[in-house]
Design an enzyme around this catalytic site. Sequence first.
Site, PDB file in Angstrom:
ATOM      1  N   GLY A  72       0.823  -1.205   0.000  1.00  0.00           N
ATOM      2  CA  GLY A  72       0.000   0.000   0.000  1.00  0.00           C
ATOM      3  C   GLY A  72       0.847   1.240   0.000  1.00  0.00           C
ATOM      4  CD  GLU A  88       1.748   2.829  -3.398  1.00  0.00           C
ATOM      5  OE1 GLU A  88       2.707   2.055  -3.202  1.00  0.00           O
ATOM      6  OE2 GLU A  88       1.879   4.063  -3.456  1.00  0.00           O
ATOM      7  CD  GLU A  92       4.263  -1.119  -1.706  1.00  0.00           C
ATOM      8  OE1 GLU A  92       3.765  -1.996  -0.957  1.00  0.00           O
ATOM      9  OE2 GLU A  92       4.195   0.106  -1.450  1.00  0.00           O
ATOM     10  N   PRO A 107      -7.058   6.141  11.177  1.00  0.00           N
ATOM     11  CG  PRO A 107      -7.405   7.342  13.148  1.00  0.00           C
ATOM     12  CD  PRO A 107      -7.938   6.183  12.342  1.00  0.00           C
ATOM     13  CD  GLU A 142      12.105 -11.107   3.305  1.00  0.00           C
ATOM     14  OE1 GLU A 142      12.042 -12.289   2.900  1.00  0.00           O
ATOM     15  OE2 GLU A 142      12.733 -10.783   4.327  1.00  0.00           O
TER      16      GLU A 142
END
Length: 183
Positions: A72, A88, A92, A107, A142
């Site tokens: 994310g 994302e 990733e 939050p 990783e």
Amino acid sequence: MHPLEKFEYCPLCGSHHFEANGATSKKCENCGFEYFMNPSASNVAIIKNVKGEILVERRKQEPAKGMLDLPGGFAQIGETSEEGVCREVMEETGLKVVSAQYLFSLPNVYRYSGIDIHTLDMFYLCEVEDDSALAAGDDAAECMWIKPEDIHTEQFGLRSVRWGLIKFLERQDRFKSAEEAQK
């Protein structure tokens, strides 16, 4: 340090009379411009494989370098949160998201370059096209699949991700218990 403390001059007129106007804004006494510091939009992907394992990353960079994380990051200008979570995950992990179902938000405070960046992290349950294409990239050192019962949230470096995992795993346990009770 609160991010507004870094703003000494009005970004509109350059006046040094740029003063705190509550907890989330500064207002220029010279031109009247008011700047609000609202949370940045961020997204988090929870991805399960066919074995029920959850995709986890090891962070390559600060904050929380070397700690565990979920895929994310920050939404970019002009994209939806759903588009952001898909982008994302691809950056990733190399995985293509085919479905992103919104779960909840939390939050967070993300410490970056000595400033506390307040975020609103939106969690998604994501399905991917082909989990065999998994390859760590971008911010991930990783990637690995972990059984839910083997997840130790204290190993995750970001507070909202820890709390999000706790919330998600508790929901999964309640769902399992309800299914078993119906049998």
